[in-house]
Design an enzyme around this catalytic site. Structure first.
Site, PDB file in Angstrom:
ATOM      1  N   LEU A 125       0.826  -1.280   0.059  1.00 40.97           N
ATOM      2  CA  LEU A 125      -0.099   0.104   0.098  1.00 40.97           C
ATOM      3  C   LEU A 125       0.578   1.007  -0.037  1.00 40.97           C
ATOM      4  CD1 LEU A 125      -2.779  -1.264   2.682  1.00 40.97           C
ATOM      5  CD2 LEU A 125      -2.834  -1.149   0.250  1.00 40.97           C
ATOM      6  N   SER A 127       3.623   2.548   2.049  1.00 42.26           N
ATOM      7  CA  SER A 127       3.838   3.366   2.978  1.00 42.26           C
ATOM      8  C   SER A 127       5.091   4.236   3.069  1.00 42.26           C
ATOM      9  CB  SER A 127       3.995   2.582   4.204  1.00 42.26           C
ATOM     10  OG  SER A 127       4.816   1.703   4.198  1.00 42.26           O
ATOM     11  N   ASP A 172       3.384   5.559  -7.173  1.00 46.30           N
ATOM     12  CA  ASP A 172       3.069   5.651  -5.749  1.00 46.30           C
ATOM     13  C   ASP A 172       2.997   7.019  -5.126  1.00 46.30           C
ATOM     14  OD1 ASP A 172       3.492   2.879  -5.920  1.00 46.30           O
ATOM     15  OD2 ASP A 172       5.399   2.727  -4.882  1.00 46.30           O
TER      16      ASP A 172
HETATM   17  C1  GLA Z   1       5.929  -0.675  -7.035  1.00 45.25           C
HETATM   18  C2  GLA Z   1       6.569   0.610  -7.501  1.00 45.25           C
HETATM   19  C3  GLA Z   1       5.766   1.480  -8.429  1.00 45.25           C
HETATM   20  C4  GLA Z   1       5.246   0.388  -9.612  1.00 45.25           C
HETATM   21  C5  GLA Z   1       4.787  -0.643  -8.980  1.00 45.25           C
HETATM   22  C6  GLA Z   1       4.448  -1.762  -9.944  1.00 45.25           C
HETATM   23  O1  GLA Z   1       4.687  -0.273  -6.126  1.00 45.25           O
HETATM   24  O2  GLA Z   1       6.968   1.605  -6.459  1.00 45.25           O
HETATM   25  O3  GLA Z   1       6.566   2.531  -8.916  1.00 45.25           O
HETATM   26  O4  GLA Z   1       6.293   0.308 -10.699  1.00 45.25           O
HETATM   27  O5  GLA Z   1       5.571  -1.476  -7.989  1.00 45.25           O
HETATM   28  O6  GLA Z   1       3.382  -1.444 -10.853  1.00 45.25           O
END
Ligand code: GLA
Length: 381
Positions: A125, A127, A172
């Site tokens: 998620l 963090s 993210d």
């Molecule tokens: C992680 C990375 C993101 C993305 C996802 C996969 O969460 O931090 O940048 O690449 O994996 O989609």
């Protein structure tokens, strides 16, 4: 949370915080590993996140505390060395301090800093993005700077790439920064550009956190990143977003079997993101759910970043009434599955899924019924 934050800050540092900020965790809705390939992705900020409180210090020391760890980590001014072991969580806020000058922004001098979280860590998620954005907002407010939200997001990503050392894309941090309640965040990662998309009424999110994490997860993420870049190079483009599914098929003989599968996943996943936007616009949650499940299948068979635990949850959820679709969310190699359900899916159904999982794997997953939430923001003290 706010009162708890103020109280713990006082208990730790013997005075009140002057600035507070909060940034949410995120669900990766669809668009698995598309971000660093210049593709598109949809995510949702959730109603849980990381809270940060700060107050400036005159002596230049940077003192970090967290509700997840005992003790205070004191870092002398000018020291931007990476921390390790139990102190390694400090690399997120310290990485933000180190990233600011790269964007023409002033880094804060001394401060007392406290982070608190109601977001499970290691659950996919994000963090880490939440702590980066909440820290960034707090530091910028402390130094009276107001860059754009996009810059804040990029500072967080820079901290993660350059300081923490994970070659993640913008998903993210982008979702944590641009999240909006009852909306998804759409990112065209090539710009990057950010937009919000209304979530049709009646859509519910359930997270099943397996608590499993592949021992080599960081290395595997970086390996997938390298494989995608190598496939793009063989195909004669800078990023996989610049080839169509037909072009990937046409190049099958030139690509290794592994590179072919990775490239197929990326270009087909980008097409699924577009199809998902159409289905969302039409309010067709059943079609959206099918796309989510198709995304998982592709992660499982082509990108090969799923696990037996995640696959089992997706299978079991797929056979459960009122589930539109389910898929792994985030980097993969362990972590969590997200299910999109109707309001009729409730605690009893979630419990049955968790119980079936426990029979097979010997431990229950954590179950979280989560709502969408707003993006990173300062909190009035
Ligand atoms: C992680 C990375 C993101 C993305 C996802 C996969 O969460 O931090 O940048 O690449 O994996 O989609």
């Amino acid at each position: 949370m706010k009162t708890a934050l103020v109280n713990l800050f006082r208990a730790t540092f013997g005075r009140a915080p002057e600035i507070m900020a909060r940034a949410p965790g995120r669900i990766e809705f669809i668009g698995n590993h598309t971000d660093y390939n210049g593709g598109t992705v949809l995510g949702a900020a959730i109603d849980r996140g990381v809270w940060v409180a700060v107050a400036p210090r005159e002596d230049g020391q940077r003192r970090f505390a967290s509700d997840q760890r005992a003790g205070v980590v004191a870092v002398s001014w000018g020291n931007l060395d990476k921390r390790s072991g139990a102190e390694s969580w400090v690399n997120y806020p310290l990485g933000v301090v180190a990233a600011l000058p790269a964007f023409g922004l002033r880094a804060p001098a001394g401060f007392d800093y406290l982070a608190m979280s109601d977001l499970p860590t290691g659950a996919g998620l994000s963090s880490s993005a939440a702590i980066e954005l909440a820290s960034g907002l707090a530091f910028l407010a402390m130094t009276r700077q107001e860059p754009s939200r996009e810059t804040l997001v990029k500072v967080g990503q820079h901290a993660e790439n350059q300081f923490v050392g994970v070659p993640c894309g913008i998903l993210d941090q982008g979702v944590s920064g641009f999240g909006r309640k009852d909306h998804l965040v759409f990112i065209d990662c090539r710009g990057p550009t950010f937009a919000t998309v209304p979530l049709p009424a009646g859509a519910h999110f359930w997270i099943f956190n397996t608590h499993t994490k592949h021992a080599l997860v960081d290395g595997l993420y970086a390996a997938r990143h390298r494989e995608c870049m190598a496939a793009a190079q063989t195909l004669g483009v800078g990023q996989l977003v610049d080839v169509s599914p037909a072009e990937v098929w046409a190049a099958e003989a030139r690509l290794s079997p592994g590179a072919f599968k990775r490239a197929r996943h990326i270009v087909e996943e980008i097409a699924r993101v577009t199809a998902t936007q159409d289905a969302l616009r039409a309010g067709d949650l059943a079609a959206v759910g099918n796309l989510l499940t198709a995304s998982h299948r592709s992660s499982q068979t082509l990108f090969e970043n799923s696990t037996a635990e995640l696959d089992f949850l997706v299978e079991t959820l797929g056979a459960t009434p009122h589930v539109f679709g389910a898929r792994l969310t985030g980097g993969g190699f362990g972590g969590a599955v997200m299910a999109l359900t109707s309001a009729k899916f409730g605690a009893a159904q979630a419990d049955a899924v968790a119980a079936a999982y426990a029979v097979k794997f010997g431990a229950r997953p954590d179950v979280l019924h989560t709502q969408t939430g707003d993006g990173a923001a300062l909190v009035a003290v």
